[in-house]
Write an enzyme that holds these catalytic residues in place. Structure first.
Site, PDB file in Angstrom:
ATOM      1  N   ASP A 181      88.537  -1.559 -23.667  1.00 22.80           N
ATOM      2  CA  ASP A 181      89.785  -1.311 -23.196  1.00 22.80           C
ATOM      3  C   ASP A 181      90.875  -1.776 -24.247  1.00 22.80           C
ATOM      4  OD1 ASP A 181      91.867  -0.564 -21.443  1.00 22.80           O
ATOM      5  OD2 ASP A 181      91.798  -2.723 -20.805  1.00 22.80           O
ATOM      6  N   GLU A 204      95.697   6.919 -25.677  1.00 19.58           N
ATOM      7  CA  GLU A 204      97.044   6.765 -24.967  1.00 19.58           C
ATOM      8  C   GLU A 204      98.017   7.594 -25.568  1.00 19.58           C
ATOM      9  OE1 GLU A 204      99.837   3.163 -24.108  1.00 19.58           O
ATOM     10  OE2 GLU A 204      97.820   2.849 -23.681  1.00 19.58           O
ATOM     11  N   HIS A 248     101.791  -2.304 -17.442  1.00 17.94           N
ATOM     12  CA  HIS A 248     100.774  -3.639 -17.484  1.00 17.94           C
ATOM     13  C   HIS A 248     101.421  -4.574 -16.836  1.00 17.94           C
ATOM     14  CE1 HIS A 248      98.968  -1.196 -21.052  1.00 17.94           C
ATOM     15  NE2 HIS A 248      98.148  -1.132 -20.107  1.00 17.94           N
ATOM     16  N   GLY A 251      97.334   0.003 -15.897  1.00 22.82           N
ATOM     17  CA  GLY A 251      98.347  -1.039 -15.019  1.00 22.82           C
ATOM     18  C   GLY A 251      98.286  -0.879 -13.432  1.00 22.82           C
TER      19      GLY A 251
END
Length: 284
Positions: free
Chosen positions: A82, A134, A178, A206
């Site tokens: 992650d 992302e 988040h 999130g």
């Protein structure tokens, strides 16, 4: 069963039309709590760790822990990196046996994000594992890293980004944040617009702070992976804190650890239920 390659897990998720939780671990107790809930649910999942948590366990140790437990499971699980914010973190995770990775270059401008993501994808091909990236900036606090701005994913960039990088999953910024202390509000029209354009599955970060009724809608909006971290860490810490408050003189770390493990399991199982409330085979 052994850890599943991320590509295979994506195929299973699509075939079953479910959403896979992606649950962040740090240590043995959190790992076991997550995997117990996943096995109970029978819904495939990612277990993941961010480089900021690696000092506790190391890439190799976390891979050994997850792989050992998963070998006794019937539910497919992939081990995911992650928020790999450097090429070195992607490289270390792949070499340790992670079966899926994220390269997070959202801090760069668009062209730099494309270039760094492309490099990670090319590297990961040698290990035969998928790469998540992302596009847009998700606000809030992820471990000790704070992102002030929340720049939503621009649909006009999605197709170009995916085609130029070769990325296999796309984490989007659509009002998600988040951490637990902000006010997320998912922009479903934007999410739908991205779903219609994007040729690869979507990822939502999130999820700890997003209301359940919004989370349960993701299965029909192109999202196959939803990240949960803060809720698990909070459950672990609160459990240990309650044990301490009940008896500051206690020293039975085994029972304190087992209670924290159980607290994590309960949160994970609830999240899996919520994510798949609207799937063809909801968790009971």
């Amino acid at each position: 069963m052994p850890l599943v390659n991320g590509f295979d897990l994506i195929d299973i998720i699509k075939e079953e039309h479910v959403v896979a939780g992606a649950f962040n671990t740090t240590n043995l107790e959190t790992t076991i709590g997550i995997l117990q809930a996943v096995e109970k649910s029978r819904i495939p999942a990612f277990i993941q760790i961010a480089p900021t948590n690696i000092p506790v366990s190391g890439y190799g140790f976390i891979a050994d822990m997850v792989n050992r437990y998963a070998a006794e499971m019937d539910t497919p699980v992939a081990l995911h990196l992650d928020h790999g914010k450097s090429f070195d973190s992607v490289r270390q995770a792949a070499r340790a046996g992670f079966t899926s990775v994220m390269t997070d270059n959202a801090k760069y401008d668009y062209e730099e994000n494309v270039q760094h993501t492309y490099e990670a994808v090319q590297f990961a091909k040698g290990y035969g594992i998928p790469v998540e990236a992302e596009l847009g900036a998700i606000a809030g606090k992820e471990d000790d890293i704070v992102t002030e701005g929340n720049s939503k994913t621009d649909p006009k960039q999605v197709l170009d980004f995916v085609e130029r990088t070769g990325v296999n999953m796309l984490a989007v910024a659509v009002g998600n944040v988040h951490g637990l202390n902000l006010d997320p509000n998912i922009d479903f029209p934007l999410l739908k617009q991205i779903q219609d354009i994007c040729p690869v599955p979507l990822v939502l970060h999130g999820a700890s702070g997003i209301p359940d009724e919004q989370i349960s809608q993701m299965v029909d909006n192109g999202v196959i992976k939803i990240n949960v971290a803060s809720d698990l860490r909070q459950a672990f810490i609160q459990s240990a804190g309650k044990d301490y408050e009940a008896d500051p003189e206690r020293f039975d770390i085994v029972n304190v650890s087992l209670n924290a493990e159980k607290a994590v399991e309960e949160v994970v199982y609830h999240k899996i239920q919520v994510m798949n409330r609207n799937s063809p085979t909801p968790v009971r």
